[in-house]
Structures are given as C-alpha cells and as structure tokens.
Design an enzyme around this catalytic site. Structure first.
Site, PDB file in Angstrom:
ATOM      1  N   ASP A 127       0.824  -1.218   0.000  1.00  8.28           N
ATOM      2  CA  ASP A 127       0.000   0.000   0.000  1.00  8.28           C
ATOM      3  C   ASP A 127       0.854   1.263   0.000  1.00  8.28           C
ATOM      4  OD1 ASP A 127       0.939  -0.426   2.580  1.00  8.28           O
ATOM      5  OD2 ASP A 127      -1.026  -0.744   3.462  1.00  8.28           O
ATOM      6  N   ASN A 132      -7.218  -3.155  14.577  1.00 10.94           N
ATOM      7  CA  ASN A 132      -8.625  -3.381  14.196  1.00 10.94           C
ATOM      8  C   ASN A 132      -8.784  -4.558  13.236  1.00 10.94           C
ATOM      9  OD1 ASN A 132      -7.692  -2.383  11.776  1.00 10.94           O
ATOM     10  ND2 ASN A 132      -8.961  -0.540  11.755  1.00 10.94           N
ATOM     11  N   HIS A 192      -7.147  -5.012  10.361  1.00 10.07           N
ATOM     12  CA  HIS A 192      -6.905  -4.761   8.934  1.00 10.07           C
ATOM     13  C   HIS A 192      -5.626  -5.437   8.450  1.00 10.07           C
ATOM     14  CE1 HIS A 192      -4.571  -0.688   9.625  1.00 10.07           C
ATOM     15  NE2 HIS A 192      -3.750  -1.703   9.656  1.00 10.07           N
ATOM     16  N   GLU A 205      -9.535  -2.046   5.624  1.00  4.25           N
ATOM     17  CA  GLU A 205     -10.114  -1.809   6.939  1.00  4.25           C
ATOM     18  C   GLU A 205     -11.319  -2.732   7.156  1.00  4.25           C
ATOM     19  OE1 GLU A 205      -8.433  -0.095   8.838  1.00  4.25           O
ATOM     20  OE2 GLU A 205      -7.877   1.887   8.105  1.00  4.25           O
TER      21      GLU A 205
HETATM   22  P1  PGA Z   1       2.394  -1.703  12.684  1.00  2.00           P
HETATM   23  O1  PGA Z   1       1.174  -1.616  11.653  1.00  2.00           O
HETATM   24  O2  PGA Z   1       3.314  -2.741  12.105  1.00  2.00           O
HETATM   25  O3  PGA Z   1       3.014  -0.342  12.683  1.00  2.00           O
HETATM   26  O4  PGA Z   1       1.824  -2.109  13.994  1.00  2.00           O
HETATM   27  C1  PGA Z   1       0.636  -2.790  11.150  1.00  2.00           C
HETATM   28  C2  PGA Z   1      -0.574  -2.485  10.305  1.00  2.00           C
HETATM   29  O5  PGA Z   1      -1.297  -1.504  10.605  1.00  2.00           O
HETATM   30  O6  PGA Z   1      -0.826  -3.227   9.346  1.00  2.00           O
END
Ligand code: PGA
Length: 254
Positions: free
Chosen positions: A67, A136, A138, A143
């Site tokens: 992304d 959450n 995702h 999301e």
């Molecule tokens: P993080 O993010 O590795 O910074 O915890 C993971 C994500 O949101 O996919």
C-alpha cells in the site's frame, strides 16, 4: 494456517527471515510482497544482515508493496516508498527496476490500480507476501468491512488507523485520508503468506484473525482460508489464543 509463537520480537523476526531466505535460495527470482509499519522492521534488519554476512542475493528479486498513502510523493519521509528504501532496499542488492510500490501521486488512481494488478500477474504473481495486522484486524489498508474479494483500489482510512499512524506525523490532521492498497483478494492470490504481529496491543486482532470467524469485520481472518499461511507472533500478541501452536516453521503442518 501454521501459527508459530516465539518468545520475543527478535525471535519472531528471525523466524520470518528464515522462511524468506529459504524461499529466496530456492528461487532467486522470487516475487516478494512487502509491508511497511513497525512490525516488519526486525525482519528487514535480519534480511539485511543475511545479505551482508551470508551473501543473501536479492539481485533477481521483484517486490510489490501492499500500500501507499494518496498524496505523498515518494521523497516524503512518511511515504511508504521512502520507508522501504530507508529500511530495506538501500541496504541490499535489489534492482530498483524490479521494485514496485503503489504510486500515491498517480493522476489516474483507478488506472494505476489496474496496472498494479496486471503487473503482478505479468511477474508470475506474488510468491511470498509479508503482512502486518492492524489493531482493528486490517491487512494492508483493508479496513474492517472491506470486501474479502477486493482488488487493488483506493480506500478511505478509518479514524483508528489514522490515529494509530498519527505518531509518525507532526499533527494528526497531516495523516492522509486515503490510500492505495492491494485488496484482500489480491493478497490471497499470493502463493504463501506470512502474517506478523507483536505486542499486547495486537492480541485481540490476532485472536480474531486466527481463532475467530471469517468475517469482513476482521479482514485478516480471511487467511484461515489460505492454503499456505504462517502467522508468526510473539508471546504478547499470542496472549489470547487458546489453541496449541508450533514454535518453528519447520513443523510444516498447515
Ligand atoms: P504496525 O502496523 O506494524 O506499525 O503495527 C501494522 C498495520 O497496521 O498493518
């Protein structure tokens, strides 16, 4: 799914690096799907070490990132382009022509997303996809509520995700509102998946992804349907799991 619980973040990162290195040694022109965020940093550090000390060769590797924020140019220090060059690419012998990160500045975002999907197919598809997980549930910027069959497209970020990521920006308002992200269906097309999670703040998401029902409300739960998915987590992220799990990727019991 092969769930592997490791004592520490360091052990989790090294376990994932062993799988990546194994696949790369077997297929020098591996197509690698990559993720940003704090979770894969230890994995990237270990891959850099393996490159420098053991000669792990990335010269024929093609990469596709999950992304990118809409509206951030590649040189912006919070863009995922910048992140990938700083934290991995500039330290290994990757060929810049084989690197793909979604273009957050694309004029025609829909056309770009179609091209990204086509390009992945032209390269033979992603062999091994690295994933983090949001608190959450995702994966990439898919999301909760994202279609489980979705493809690369523009997504609106939720308030929680923007807040989670605000720590990297000067103000919360600066966090972009939109992103280009591979879809859940795109991710599921990868031949192998490695989902990484560490810290207690990910324990609920990991419980939902690994042992919960498959639901669009936890997009990561779709990996229960994947033929060859690893979830490699540290002790803290595994705290709410109730099943009996493995401690090594070599057990190979999916
Ligand atoms: P993080 O993010 O590795 O910074 O915890 C993971 C994500 O949101 O996919």
């Amino acid at each position: 799914m092969l769930v592997i619980v490791k004592e520490s973040y360091d052990a989790m990162s090294k376990e994932a690096a062993k799988i990546v290195a194994d696949r790369l040694r077997k297929k020098p022109n591996l197509v690698l799907g990559l993720a940003t965020g704090s979770t894969p940093l230890g994995l990237y550090k270990e891959l850099i070490r393996m490159h420098k000390e053991e000669g792990l060769d990335f010269s024929k590797v093609t990469t596709f990132n999950l992304d990118e924020y809409i509206g951030l140019p590649p040189e912006h220090d919070q863009s995922y382009h910048f992140f990938m060059w700083e934290n991995l690419f500039k330290h290994i012998n990757i060929d810049a022509r084989f690197v793909h990160v979604p273009m957050g500045m694309a004029k025609d975002v829909d056309a770009f997303c179609d091209w990204y999907e086509t390009r992945m197919k032209e390269c033979g598809g992603v062999d091994l996809q690295i994933l983090g997980i949001g608190a959450n549930g995702h994966i990439a910027f898919n999301e909760p509520g994202s279609s489980l069959g979705s493809r690369t497209r523009i997504k609106t970020l939720t308030g929680t995700t923007r807040l989670d990521n605000a720590r990297f920006f000067k103000t919360a308002e600066e966090v972009p509102k939109y992103a280009i992200t591979m879809g859940v269906g795109t991710i599921m097309d990868a031949k192998e998946l490695i989902l990484l999670a560490n810290k207690a703040s990910k324990a609920d998401a990991i419980k939902a992804a690994v042992e919960g029902p498959i639901t669009a409300m936890c997009p990561a739960s779709i990996i229960q349907l994947h033929q060859k998915a690893y979830a490699i987590v540290d002790k803290d992220a595994s705290a709410k799991l109730t099943g009996l799990y493995n401690d090594s990727w070599e057990s190979k019991t999916f």
